[in-house]
Enzyme design. Structure first.
Site, short mmCIF file in Angstrom:
data_model
loop_
_atom_site.label_atom_id
_atom_site.label_comp_id
_atom_site.label_asym_id
_atom_site.label_seq_id
_atom_site.Cartn_x
_atom_site.Cartn_y
_atom_site.Cartn_z
N LYS A 72 -53.83 70.53 110.83
CA LYS A 72 -54.51 72.01 110.32
C LYS A 72 -55.90 71.59 109.65
O LYS A 72 -56.71 72.36 109.44
CB LYS A 72 -53.84 72.31 108.81
CG LYS A 72 -52.30 73.14 108.81
CD LYS A 72 -52.08 74.29 109.68
CE LYS A 72 -51.26 74.95 109.38
NZ LYS A 72 -51.59 75.78 109.81
N TYR B 127 -48.89 66.90 109.47
CA TYR B 127 -49.15 68.41 109.93
C TYR B 127 -50.77 68.57 109.43
O TYR B 127 -51.40 69.60 109.76
CB TYR B 127 -48.01 69.04 108.73
CG TYR B 127 -48.36 70.62 108.25
CD1 TYR B 127 -48.21 71.30 108.90
CD2 TYR B 127 -49.06 70.04 106.89
CE1 TYR B 127 -48.15 73.03 108.29
CE2 TYR B 127 -48.86 71.73 106.29
CZ TYR B 127 -48.72 72.92 107.35
OH TYR B 127 -49.13 74.72 106.93
N SER C 183 -55.00 77.52 108.46
CA SER C 183 -55.70 76.41 108.43
C SER C 183 -54.07 76.47 106.85
O SER C 183 -53.07 77.17 107.51
CB SER C 183 -56.92 75.82 107.69
OG SER C 183 -56.31 74.63 107.36
#
Ligand code: NAG
Length: 341
Positions: A207, A203, A189
């Protein structure tokens, strides 16, 4: 005297709370400083096999070098054949390293058909070299852009590389690992998978998705079948990818990240290797990493009693400290808006 109509706590309550707080602080310190090795520690040797996605550059490449030095076989997966071969040369450059194999594969999957290519590749790798003892999911990419300036396609692209790529590799190798007696699966992550920052709508979402995936996966597979799931939250790391990303990064994002400092890729790689071998669920770096992991622990699995107690006792304090970071980030956004880019 009463505050909000609640009775004042008695002296005994105050003392007990203080003692519990102090004890958990000591336990946390003990854990941070001594880091007891878990009973599930996995030792690698020449008979081991480790698969690394995104192993041709950055953190993945550093992990490959580290693992190879134990004499274990390393298989690296990435798209670009030229980069794969250059990485192989770099890994095998030192003496006493194990054999390295490279497989060119696009992990940016989004449907059953593209998943099938990953599954076939996994089957081939396992029949050639055996099931991996550890699978490091390091393939990933980043692009920071506010939603108002980005194309919609940024979202499915980052989701397919970061999120679906990890799901695909994990799903493809997991049955082989299980029937081989177990193993370790590391999911990468990010610090941006714990806190959302300006410019990271695409993004961070990919994650954060990995956290949910890891948390559920760790409930499906655990010590009962000797499969341990780790999720790593690397901070800003000095890699070619990060450098590339910085060229186009919004000023706000850069200013916020500057506050956290920059880690070297080999340091981050060592933490991931150690954490995966120990079968630790949560892997982070430095005091800020520990703070963030503690305050965002949520309902995730705990690695030790010390971790659990420090989460129970320190979450509210860390949340309070965290407000100062958030206030700083707000100031950055305001300032850039006022002064222009
Ligand atoms: C590999 O990482 C471990 C930590 O997991 C570290 O102790 C070791 O020194 C590293 N080896 C190399 C060759 O970098």
């Amino acid at each position: 005297m009463a505050i909000f109509n609640l009775p004042m706590p008695s002296t005994v309550t105050i003392c007990l709370t203080a003692i519990i707080g102090l004890l958990s602080l000591l336990l946390a310190l003990w854990f941070i400083i001594l880091k007891p090795k878990s009973a599930n520690y996995l030792k690698l040797d020449a008979s081991s096999h480790v698969v690394i996605t995104g192993g041709s550059s950055g953190i993945g490449l550093e992990i490959a070098k580290n693992i190879s030095a134990t004499g274990a076989r390393v298989t690296i997966l990435a798209r670009n054949v030229r980069k794969l071969n250059a990485a192989k040369k770099e890994i095998t450059g030192s003496s006493n390293c194990g054999p390295v194999s490279v497989v060119s594969l696009d992990l940016a999957v989004s449907d059953e058909k593209s998943y099938k290519t990953v599954e076939d590749a996994a089957t081939k790798i396992v029949s050639d070299y055996g099931a991996p003892d550890i699978l490091f999911n390091c393939a990933g990419t980043s692009l920071a852009k506010p939603i108002s300036e980005s194309d919609f396609s940024l979202y499915p692209w980052l989701a397919s590389v970061n999120y679906f790529g990890t799901v695909a590799a994990t799903k493809a190798f997991l049955p082989h690992m299980k029937s081989n007696g177990g193993g370790r699966i590391l999911i990468t992550s990010s610090g941006a998978g714990q806190i959302g920052l300006f410019g990271y709508t695409a993004y961070s979402a990919s994650k954060f998705a990995l956290r949910g995936f890891a948390e559920s996966l760790a409930m499906e597979h655990n010590e009962q079948d000797n499969v341990f799931i780790s999720v790593a939250y690397p901070p800003n790391t000095d890699t070619p990818g990060f450098e590339e990303e910085n060229k186009e990064k919004p000023k706000e994002t850069r200013l916020m990240e500057d506050e956290a400092g920059l880690y070297q890729a080999d340091v981050v790689a060592k933490g991931m290797v150690e954490g995966a071998k120990e079968g630790r669920y949560s892997i982070y770096w430095g005091v800020e990493g520990w703070m963030l992991a503690t305050v965002t622990g949520g309902m995730g699995p705990c690695d030790s009693t010390a971790d659990f107690l420090s989460q129970v006792c320190l979450t509210s304090l860390l949340r309070f400290i965290g407000m100062f970071y958030l206030m700083d980030f707000r100031r950055i956004v305001k300032r850039v808006r006022r002064d222009g880019k």
